[in-house]
Design an enzyme around this catalytic site. Structure first.
Site, PDB file in Angstrom:
ATOM      1  N   ASN A  95     -12.934   7.421   4.220  1.00 47.49           N
ATOM      2  CA  ASN A  95     -13.961   6.360   3.260  1.00 47.49           C
ATOM      3  C   ASN A  95     -15.123   7.178   3.049  1.00 47.49           C
ATOM      4  OD1 ASN A  95     -12.458   4.462   5.125  1.00 47.49           O
ATOM      5  ND2 ASN A  95     -13.028   3.067   3.746  1.00 47.49           N
ATOM      6  N   TYR A 152       0.610   4.041  -2.673  1.00 44.86           N
ATOM      7  CA  TYR A 152      -0.622   5.217  -2.514  1.00 44.86           C
ATOM      8  C   TYR A 152      -0.333   5.984  -1.493  1.00 44.86           C
ATOM      9  CZ  TYR A 152      -5.360   7.172  -2.193  1.00 44.86           C
ATOM     10  OH  TYR A 152      -6.537   7.860  -2.042  1.00 44.86           O
ATOM     11  N   ASP A 153      -0.120   5.334  -0.210  1.00 46.18           N
ATOM     12  CA  ASP A 153       0.241   6.319   1.160  1.00 46.18           C
ATOM     13  C   ASP A 153       1.200   7.299   0.898  1.00 46.18           C
ATOM     14  OD1 ASP A 153      -1.460   4.373   1.585  1.00 46.18           O
ATOM     15  OD2 ASP A 153      -0.348   3.518   3.351  1.00 46.18           O
ATOM     16  N   GLU A 154       2.468   6.739   0.375  1.00 41.19           N
ATOM     17  CA  GLU A 154       3.713   7.661   0.050  1.00 41.19           C
ATOM     18  C   GLU A 154       3.323   8.656  -1.007  1.00 41.19           C
ATOM     19  OE1 GLU A 154       5.346   8.124   2.403  1.00 41.19           O
ATOM     20  OE2 GLU A 154       5.836   6.047   3.230  1.00 41.19           O
ATOM     21  N   ARG A 184       0.765  -1.364   0.193  1.00 40.11           N
ATOM     22  CA  ARG A 184       0.034   0.017   0.036  1.00 40.11           C
ATOM     23  C   ARG A 184       0.883   1.286   0.080  1.00 40.11           C
ATOM     24  NH1 ARG A 184      -5.362  -1.719   2.359  1.00 40.11           N
ATOM     25  NH2 ARG A 184      -5.726   0.548   2.630  1.00 40.11           N
ATOM     26  N   GLN A 200     -12.175  -5.190  12.153  1.00 36.21           N
ATOM     27  CA  GLN A 200     -11.391  -3.876  11.939  1.00 36.21           C
ATOM     28  C   GLN A 200     -12.504  -2.812  11.477  1.00 36.21           C
ATOM     29  OE1 GLN A 200     -11.659  -6.600  10.195  1.00 36.21           O
ATOM     30  NE2 GLN A 200     -11.015  -6.526   8.096  1.00 36.21           N
ATOM     31  N   THR A 201     -12.416  -1.560  11.841  1.00 35.60           N
ATOM     32  CA  THR A 201     -13.531  -0.716  11.805  1.00 35.60           C
ATOM     33  C   THR A 201     -13.172   0.495  10.499  1.00 35.60           C
ATOM     34  OG1 THR A 201     -12.368   0.917  12.972  1.00 35.60           O
ATOM     35  CG2 THR A 201     -13.931  -0.535  14.168  1.00 35.60           C
ATOM     36  N   ARG A 205     -10.030   2.898  11.554  1.00 33.11           N
ATOM     37  CA  ARG A 205     -10.035   4.252  10.735  1.00 33.11           C
ATOM     38  C   ARG A 205     -11.221   5.091  11.094  1.00 33.11           C
ATOM     39  NH1 ARG A 205      -7.249   4.641   6.041  1.00 33.11           N
ATOM     40  NH2 ARG A 205      -5.429   3.834   7.194  1.00 33.11           N
TER      41      ARG A 205
END
Length: 326
Positions: A176, A147-149, A144, A211-212, A277
């Site tokens: 989101n 995208y993150d960087e 990932r 996971q949220t 998140r």
């Protein structure tokens, strides 16, 4: 004279809704997209409008716009893991060279520029909920990371142009978001769940479902972005809905909405998938007088209605494949 705005990534989910917003607010809109992940179907309703023009262009190449330009909104980028894992180099280039080109244009035109950053800059967060002051927990060499960087670099070069060249800039960190014009096959939880339900398939939850995520309806997000652009605040601002839900509970909500009798099945969690998140939106409330208005129940009903009324062949479309120029 009407103000002119350039929106990159205009044929994408968020870009197309931004084009609608600015047309409705009385601007002249230039939409720009290379259509690598965008779809002209999202914009075709605007083509007859004299205040809208579309340029098919890759912003990692030099951008030329003649005449006055008041605002630039930089939304060009693959945004779903299913895309950016397949086109990692293009993802990095649009975040780096694409942003550089847009900032150069903003400097030349004396235009205000807003860049679309993301909650992904927080990585798999160790702080919950995430405030804008949190620096994040990102793996730069994980899958990932491209995208993150790309987005973290985008923020850095935007602030550099702001402080060194005095370019008027804004940074939105988007959490989101969902709503009409999402792609059913884009790999993210909400369209994946709805697509599986429409096709009568079992719903796939990765990990144990604990996971949220926090889902913001697109109309709320667009309003927040619009207010941020017109504000005088140059540092990053979270825009999202802080109403947090586990993916297991969310899958059950989608099942209840669709009335399907399929099962929820569990698969291994992808690498570096964030466990939590949730945005802290204190800044957006205080600076922009903004907070989300559309409940998840209301937004989900609108979104499900949109997907349900697509031609059935859209329900079965496979994710786009990209050709590598090795």
């Amino acid at each position: 004279m009407k103000k002119r705005v350039l929106i990159t990534g205009a044929a994408g989910f968020l870009g197309s809704h931004l084009c609608d917003k600015f047309i409705n607010e009385g601007y002249k809109v230039i939409g720009m997209d290379n259509l690598i992940t965008g779809d002209l179907k999202n914009l075709e309703h605007l083509f007859p409008n004299p205040d809208f023009e579309f340029y098919h262009h890759d912003i990692t190449k030099y951008i030329h716009i003649s005449g006055q330009l008041d605002y630039i909104l930089h939304f060009a980028s693959p945004a779903s893991p299913i895309d950016y894992l397949k086109i990692p180099i293009q993802t990095l280039k649009v975040g780096a060279m694409g942003t550089h080109n847009c900032l150069g244009l903003a400097k030349d035109k004396k235009a205000r520029m807003l860049v679309a950053s993301t909650s992904e800059v927080y990585g798999d967060p160790l702080v919950h909920p995430q405030t804008e002051e949190y620096w994040g927990n990102v793996n730069p060499v994980g899958p990932r990371g491209v995208y993150d960087e790309a987005k973290r670099y985008m923020e850095s070069i935007t602030m550099a142009y702001h402080s060194f060249h005095q370019v008027d800039t804004r940074i939105v960190r988007i959490f989101n978001t969902y709503g009409p014009r999402m792609r059913l096959n884009d790999g993210r939880a909400l369209p994946a769940f709805i697509g599986q339900a429409l096709r009568g398939e079992d719903i796939t939850v990765f990990g144990d479902g604990s996971q949220t995520r926090s889902f913001c309806f697109v109309a709320d997000l667009i309003e927040g972005i619009y207010r941020l652009l017109l504000s005088d605040y140059p540092l990053p601002v979270n825009i999202g809905n802080p109403n947090e839900i586990s993916l297991k509970d969310f899958a059950e909500e989608v099942l209840a909405l669709t009335g399907n009798r399929v099962k929820i099945i569990y698969k291994p969690l992808p690498v570096d998938d964030p466990k939590q998140r949730q945005p802290d939106i204190t800044k957006a409330k205080n600076l922009l007088d903004w907070e989300p208005k559309v409940s998840r129940k209301e937004g989900l009903a609108i979104t499900y209605d949109y997907f349900k009324n697509l031609p059935p062949e859209e329900w079965h479309k496979q994710p786009k494949e990209f050709i590598s120029n090795k």
